[in-house]
Write an enzyme that holds these catalytic residues in place. Structure first.
Site, PDB file in Angstrom:
ATOM      1  N   HIS A 126       0.894  -1.137   0.037  1.00 59.59           N
ATOM      2  CA  HIS A 126      -0.088  -0.083  -0.020  1.00 59.59           C
ATOM      3  C   HIS A 126       0.800   1.174   0.007  1.00 59.59           C
ATOM      4  O   HIS A 126       0.460   2.186  -0.507  1.00 59.59           O
ATOM      5  CB  HIS A 126      -0.842  -0.034   1.204  1.00 59.59           C
ATOM      6  N   ASP A 149      -5.340  -5.829  -7.812  1.00 65.27           N
ATOM      7  CA  ASP A 149      -5.472  -5.263  -6.439  1.00 65.27           C
ATOM      8  C   ASP A 149      -5.647  -3.552  -6.489  1.00 65.27           C
ATOM      9  O   ASP A 149      -5.260  -3.249  -7.904  1.00 65.27           O
ATOM     10  CB  ASP A 149      -3.991  -5.377  -5.620  1.00 65.27           C
TER      11      ASP A 149
END
Length: 628
Positions: A275, A348
């Site tokens: 992330h 993702d």
């Protein structure tokens, strides 16, 4: 925006184009007559052979699906490839704060406007986006989204998805049934329980209009320092992980929800969170094949409907230095050709730093499609990403045939899930499926088999209501991962009180101050025993100081690792140590029943725990666990 895995936040650019005006959808909860009218176009196309097959006929009639694709405009084709977030509890009448957020991040006011402007093929739900306040609201939102899409020219149903892994990642909370997370299921070791979890969770998701779940996690967590996977993984043994992955896949898909194995080619040995950074996996090709690939092979054998990519670099698989999400050698060469997978590949979240480090947001979706991706998940700016794909086709970098290939896979999945013939859900269906007493009992039963007892000096556990009636519950209180009953100390204290103790909660937090520690120590002197929840304890954590000072009082101390079981290595002085693998209600209540002796601990470690002072030495091996 928040990403698709953990709900982290970041800034996004506002789209360049103004929103396209749309007619309001006046019935977010359609009547049966409205449902029939809205699906009439697709159903009529089925009858004339210009759309997908009706569910229950022969397997994928690609000719009919291709006929659907042939009628799409290029803009509609581009839209089918995107899965996007949207704020609001309603497709047409969200709260003003959600309208403002949508305008800022997407350039539209509502989900209905998002669909009309971009013709997106999928929408992802998040609790923080106010999509999942309660089951009936979520079902109404799903119906409103479907109606908004089907009302468009050549309208197609939307594939609604979410991250419902259970444990620490859950977007749909109570009164839906919440199960233990993956590492807890790994500790239980029951493939039957994993399949039951998938079956029940899938039935509840389908009832509220969610038909694609980004679960199970197929990563093999072999790095205790992994900051992003950890307890989201079933464990460190690839064969054990593979068996549980396959079982959950069969459970979910048996209930009519597409399961999604993630994060290919394997995110279990990283020390960087994708992330926020760009992880590199240094496994050799041989090690990758033996370790990381094993659960994905099992998922493919189980008939997995979708696989999610990882924003990680694996030089042994592709020396070009690109993230796997953008790597043709990995996604086409290995996943498609070597492993023989021909289902849907979804990225993702494209808002994560791991995929944005090397290329701009306008290049990422194009490169992902060139690599072999079918669904582009949650770009930071849909306008930039959507136009980038459109311009890549118009400029010749991507062919329309390449888009058609992915759209065909997406339509096959929508057809398999029954969306092309019956995309709506009902209030009765919600009431029959979501959070039923039988489902809740199953979750409690499964959780009882996962709690793992690691230390029990002098038979401290189970605690006796006669000898230790007065308990103090202290420790870390991370935010609830599952819209549950409250912080862990409160849940544990309430559960222990229900079991006959007098338990008082005192939250000390993840980084307790000296004053907080002193307050807890003072309170402990008036208790017969202390229960303390630990959370990802490092060598320098003040949680260590808290526990050490509690032990020094002479009052019996029972510790619970409410996330990573590796915490136990930091606390040699405690009288008893239990691993619950998460701080969700269902796992904490099960741990309380173990502490009170209502059930015997049956879980065993699915990962090894190394010594804190010598990580090369294993303190507790895989399979370790005590009982009464």
């Amino acid at each position: 925006m928040r990403d698709s895995s953990t709900g982290n936040t970041g800034n996004t650019a506002r789209p360049d184009r103004p929103a396209t005006p749309t007619s309001p959808v006046t019935s977010p909860t359609p009547s049966r007559r409205t449902v029939l009218a809205a699906t009439a176009g697709v159903t009529a196309a089925l009858a004339t052979g210009t759309s997908a097959y009706a569910e229950g006929t022969r397997p994928h009639d690609d000719n009919k699906l291709r006929a659907l694709i042939s009628r799409m405009t290029l803009e509609e084709k581009v839209g089918q490839l995107f899965v996007m977030r949207v704020y609001g509890h309603s497709a047409t009448a969200p709260d003003q704060a959600d309208i403002d957020a949508n305008l800022k991040e997407i350039g539209v006011r509502t989900a209905a406007e998002l669909i009309a402007k971009y013709r997106v093929g999928g929408i992802i739900y998040f609790a923080w986006a106010h999509n999942t306040r309660n089951p009936h609201q979520t079902a109404d939102l799903s119906n409103g989204i479907q109606k908004a899409s089907l009302d468009q020219p050549r309208g197609l149903p939307v594939l609604v998805s979410t991250d419902q892994e259970h444990g620490i990642v859950a977007r749909v909370g109570k009164p839906a049934t919440l199960f233990p997370g993956a590492m807890a299921i790994g500790a239980g070791g029951s493939r039957s329980d994993a399949r039951t979890l998938g079956r029940i969770a899938g039935a509840e998701l389908r009832a509220i209009g969610i038909r694609q779940d980004y679960s199970p996690v197929a990563d093999v967590n072999v790095n205790p320092a992994n900051p992003v996977i950890g307890v989201r993984s079933f464990g460190a043994d690839p064969d054990a992980v593979a068996g549980l992955v396959a079982a959950e896949v069969k459970g979910y898909q048996g209930s009519g929800v597409a399961a999604t194995a993630k994060h290919f080619p394997g995110h279990g040995d990283t020390a960087v969170d994708s992330h926020y950074g760009f992880p590199v996996i240094t496994h050799s090709r041989e090690l990758w094949s033996e370790l990381d690939a094993t659960p994905f092979r099992a998922a493919i054998r189980a008939g997995i409907d979708s696989i999610m990519t990882a924003h990680i670099m694996v030089p042994a698989l592709d020396p070009a230095g690109d993230p796997a999400t953008l790597s043709r050698p990995i996604l086409t060469g290995i996943l498609r050709e070597e492993l023989g997978y021909d289902g849907v590949v979804v990225t993702d979240s494209l808002g994560m730093e791991g995929v944005r480090t090397k290329y701009g947001d306008d290049r990422v979706p194009v490169l992902a499609l060139k690599a072999g991706v079918d669904q582009l998940l949650n770009p930071p700016s849909l306008d930039i990403a959507w136009n980038a794909v459109l311009n890549a086709v118009r400029g010749g970098e991507l062919t329309e045939a390449r888009l058609d290939e992915s759209i065909l896979r997406v339509l096959r999945l929508k057809s398999k899930l029954g969306l092309l013939t019956d995309p709506y859900v009902t209030d009765d269906g919600v009431d029959r499926a979501v959070g039923t007493p039988a489902h809740l009992r199953a979750a409690d039963r499964i959780a009882e088999g996962t709690t793992t007892l690691l230390v029990n000096k002098e038979g401290l556990l189970p605690l006796s209501r006669r000898r230790t009636p007065k308990l103090l519950v202290v420790g870390a209180d991370p935010a609830s991962p599952s819209l549950s009953d409250g912080p862990p100390t409160t849940v544990l204290a309430a559960a222990l009180t229900e079991l006959g103790f007098t338990a008082t909660a005192l939250s000390t937090g993840i980084t307790p101050s000296a004053a907080t520690i002193a307050k807890a120590v003072a309170a402990a002197e008036d208790a017969d025993a202390v229960v303390v929840g630990t959370y990802n304890v490092s060598a320098t954590s003040s949680q260590k100081t808290l526990v050490e000072q509690l032990v020094a009082t002479g009052v019996p101390v029972v510790a619970i690792a409410i996330r990573n079981p590796y915490d136990v290595a930091r606390f040699p002085g405690v009288g008893a140590y239990v691993a619950s693998y998460s701080w969700t209600d269902v796992e904490l209540r099960a741990a309380a029943r173990v502490i009170a002796g209502r059930v015997n601990p049956r879980g065993t470690l699915p990962v090894p725990v190394q010594r804190a002072d010598d990580p090369a030495q294993v303190l507790y091996p895989i399979g370790y666990g005590l009982t009464y």
